[in-house]
Motif scaffolding. Structure first.
Motif, PDB file in Angstrom:
ATOM      1  N   PHE A  48       2.774 -16.884  -8.515  1.00 24.46           N
ATOM      2  CA  PHE A  48       2.374 -15.653  -7.821  1.00 24.46           C
ATOM      3  C   PHE A  48       2.126 -14.531  -8.821  1.00 24.46           C
ATOM      4  O   PHE A  48       1.192 -13.745  -8.674  1.00 24.46           O
ATOM      5  N   GLY A  49       2.983 -14.434  -9.840  1.00 26.30           N
ATOM      6  CA  GLY A  49       2.816 -13.406 -10.861  1.00 26.30           C
ATOM      7  C   GLY A  49       1.509 -13.541 -11.620  1.00 26.30           C
ATOM      8  O   GLY A  49       0.983 -12.570 -12.153  1.00 26.30           O
ATOM      9  N   ASN A  50       0.984 -14.743 -11.667  1.00 26.75           N
ATOM     10  CA  ASN A  50      -0.263 -14.993 -12.377  1.00 26.75           C
ATOM     11  C   ASN A  50      -1.495 -14.692 -11.532  1.00 26.75           C
ATOM     12  O   ASN A  50      -2.528 -14.332 -12.078  1.00 26.75           O
ATOM     13  N   VAL A  51      -1.417 -14.820 -10.203  1.00 29.55           N
ATOM     14  CA  VAL A  51      -2.639 -14.742  -9.399  1.00 29.55           C
ATOM     15  C   VAL A  51      -2.632 -13.746  -8.238  1.00 29.55           C
ATOM     16  O   VAL A  51      -3.700 -13.421  -7.727  1.00 29.55           O
ATOM     17  N   ILE A  52      -1.478 -13.247  -7.802  1.00 28.79           N
ATOM     18  CA  ILE A  52      -1.471 -12.430  -6.590  1.00 28.79           C
ATOM     19  C   ILE A  52      -2.254 -11.134  -6.747  1.00 28.79           C
ATOM     20  O   ILE A  52      -2.775 -10.592  -5.778  1.00 28.79           O
ATOM     21  N   ASP A  53      -2.397 -10.654  -7.982  1.00 28.40           N
ATOM     22  CA  ASP A  53      -3.181  -9.431  -8.183  1.00 28.40           C
ATOM     23  C   ASP A  53      -4.626  -9.609  -7.732  1.00 28.40           C
ATOM     24  O   ASP A  53      -5.268  -8.649  -7.318  1.00 28.40           O
ATOM     25  N   HIS A  54      -5.143 -10.831  -7.751  1.00 24.36           N
ATOM     26  CA  HIS A  54      -6.512 -11.065  -7.285  1.00 24.36           C
ATOM     27  C   HIS A  54      -6.642 -10.764  -5.797  1.00 24.36           C
ATOM     28  O   HIS A  54      -7.589 -10.097  -5.374  1.00 24.36           O
ATOM     29  N   ALA A  55      -5.700 -11.231  -5.007  1.00 24.70           N
ATOM     30  CA  ALA A  55      -5.740 -10.988  -3.564  1.00 24.70           C
ATOM     31  C   ALA A  55      -5.439  -9.531  -3.230  1.00 24.70           C
ATOM     32  O   ALA A  55      -6.108  -8.926  -2.395  1.00 24.70           O
ATOM     33  N   VAL A  56      -4.452  -8.955  -3.899  1.00 27.36           N
ATOM     34  CA  VAL A  56      -4.045  -7.574  -3.595  1.00 27.36           C
ATOM     35  C   VAL A  56      -5.103  -6.568  -4.043  1.00 27.36           C
ATOM     36  O   VAL A  56      -5.338  -5.562  -3.377  1.00 27.36           O
ATOM     37  N   SER A  57      -5.794  -6.846  -5.139  1.00 20.52           N
ATOM     38  CA  SER A  57      -6.813  -5.901  -5.624  1.00 20.52           C
ATOM     39  C   SER A  57      -7.942  -5.714  -4.623  1.00 20.52           C
ATOM     40  O   SER A  57      -8.596  -4.675  -4.613  1.00 20.52           O
ATOM     41  N   LYS A  58      -8.158  -6.678  -3.761  1.00 22.05           N
ATOM     42  CA  LYS A  58      -9.212  -6.574  -2.744  1.00 22.05           C
ATOM     43  C   LYS A  58      -8.800  -5.636  -1.609  1.00 22.05           C
ATOM     44  O   LYS A  58      -9.639  -5.198  -0.835  1.00 22.05           O
ATOM     45  N   ILE A  59      -7.521  -5.339  -1.523  1.00 25.18           N
ATOM     46  CA  ILE A  59      -6.985  -4.507  -0.443  1.00 25.18           C
ATOM     47  C   ILE A  59      -6.865  -3.038  -0.847  1.00 25.18           C
ATOM     48  O   ILE A  59      -7.109  -2.134  -0.051  1.00 25.18           O
ATOM     49  N   CYS A  60      -6.482  -2.793  -2.084  1.00 29.10           N
ATOM     50  CA  CYS A  60      -6.040  -1.459  -2.528  1.00 29.10           C
ATOM     51  C   CYS A  60      -6.990  -0.327  -2.193  1.00 29.10           C
ATOM     52  O   CYS A  60      -6.552   0.735  -1.750  1.00 29.10           O
ATOM     53  N   GLU A  61      -8.269  -0.511  -2.391  1.00 30.21           N
ATOM     54  CA  GLU A  61      -9.185   0.609  -2.164  1.00 30.21           C
ATOM     55  C   GLU A  61      -9.305   0.999  -0.693  1.00 30.21           C
ATOM     56  O   GLU A  61      -9.766   2.085  -0.377  1.00 30.21           O
ATOM     57  N   PHE A  62      -8.886   0.109   0.208  1.00 22.26           N
ATOM     58  CA  PHE A  62      -8.996   0.399   1.640  1.00 22.26           C
ATOM     59  C   PHE A  62      -7.662   0.820   2.263  1.00 22.26           C
ATOM     60  O   PHE A  62      -7.609   1.182   3.425  1.00 22.26           O
ATOM     61  N   LEU A  63      -6.596   0.730   1.491  1.00 21.34           N
ATOM     62  CA  LEU A  63      -5.259   1.123   1.947  1.00 21.34           C
ATOM     63  C   LEU A  63      -4.857   2.350   1.143  1.00 21.34           C
ATOM     64  O   LEU A  63      -4.338   2.226   0.040  1.00 21.34           O
ATOM     65  N   PRO A  64      -5.115   3.553   1.660  1.00 20.09           N
ATOM     66  CA  PRO A  64      -4.962   4.763   0.854  1.00 20.09           C
ATOM     67  C   PRO A  64      -3.521   5.188   0.577  1.00 20.09           C
ATOM     68  O   PRO A  64      -3.297   6.018  -0.298  1.00 20.09           O
ATOM     69  N   ASP A  65      -2.561   4.624   1.278  1.00 20.38           N
ATOM     70  CA  ASP A  65      -1.172   5.035   1.095  1.00 20.38           C
ATOM     71  C   ASP A  65      -0.665   4.660  -0.297  1.00 20.38           C
ATOM     72  O   ASP A  65      -0.880   3.547  -0.762  1.00 20.38           O
ATOM     73  N   GLU A  66       0.030   5.574  -0.934  1.00 19.41           N
ATOM     74  CA  GLU A  66       0.602   5.284  -2.250  1.00 19.41           C
ATOM     75  C   GLU A  66       1.818   4.378  -2.165  1.00 19.41           C
ATOM     76  O   GLU A  66       2.102   3.637  -3.101  1.00 19.41           O
ATOM     77  N   GLN A  67       2.542   4.446  -1.063  1.00 16.54           N
ATOM     78  CA  GLN A  67       3.734   3.619  -0.906  1.00 16.54           C
ATOM     79  C   GLN A  67       3.767   2.986   0.489  1.00 16.54           C
ATOM     80  O   GLN A  67       4.604   3.349   1.324  1.00 16.54           O
ATOM     81  N   PRO A  68       2.880   2.020   0.736  1.00 15.95           N
ATOM     82  CA  PRO A  68       2.925   1.352   2.044  1.00 15.95           C
ATOM     83  C   PRO A  68       4.190   0.506   2.156  1.00 15.95           C
ATOM     84  O   PRO A  68       4.790   0.122   1.148  1.00 15.95           O
TER      85      PRO A  68
END
Length: 136
Positions: A48-68
């Motif tokens: 997960f540490g190696n690949v989860i950033d790929h999935a999460v990076s697709k979300i970040c720009e549409f989820l404006p909260d700094e601490q969801p």
């Protein structure tokens, strides 16, 4: 997709779904499972540490909260066991992120076939999806 959303094509963004499939039968996956000293086994979060950033990076720009709010559950579906640190390698992860106005799911799966990679953005007027793997 960004242009369509930016022009108001989906209305207000309500939910984002990101899916990242991974094939443990690929050459990298086989090498990872075959070698108990593979560098991925040393990472915090391992696979997960190696690949989860790929999935999460697709979300970040549409989820404006700094601490969801974040709820995550990882587990192992692989039936084989090695009797060493490779048994600690989880291969399925589900993440729910909840902001004030937008929610999101990030899914990482090593078992769903085909091992797709996509994002969907759901809005008040429309939904848009991008598939990152071309099918033939």
């Amino acid at each position: 997709m960004r242009g369509f959303i930016g022009e108001g094509g989906v209305g207000g963004v309500v939910h984002v779904e990101s899916f990242w499939g991974y094939d443990l039968d690929s050459s990298f996956g086989r090498a990872l499972l075959a070698d108990r000293s593979h560098w991925v086994h040393e990472l915090p979060g391992k696979l997960f540490g190696n690949v989860i950033d790929h999935a999460v990076s697709k979300i970040c720009e549409f989820l404006p909260d700094e601490q969801p709010r974040v709820l995550a559950h990882g587990y192992t579906l692989r039936p084989e066991r090695f009797g060493d640190e490779r048994d600690l390698l989880q291969d399925e992860l589900r993440v729910i992120l909840a902001g004030a106005r937008v929610s999101a799911y990030a899914t990482f799966s090593s078992h769903i076939r085909p091992a797709g990679q996509f994002v969907r953005v759901y809005g008040t007027r429309n939904t848009v999806a991008v598939d990152y793997i071309a099918r033939t």
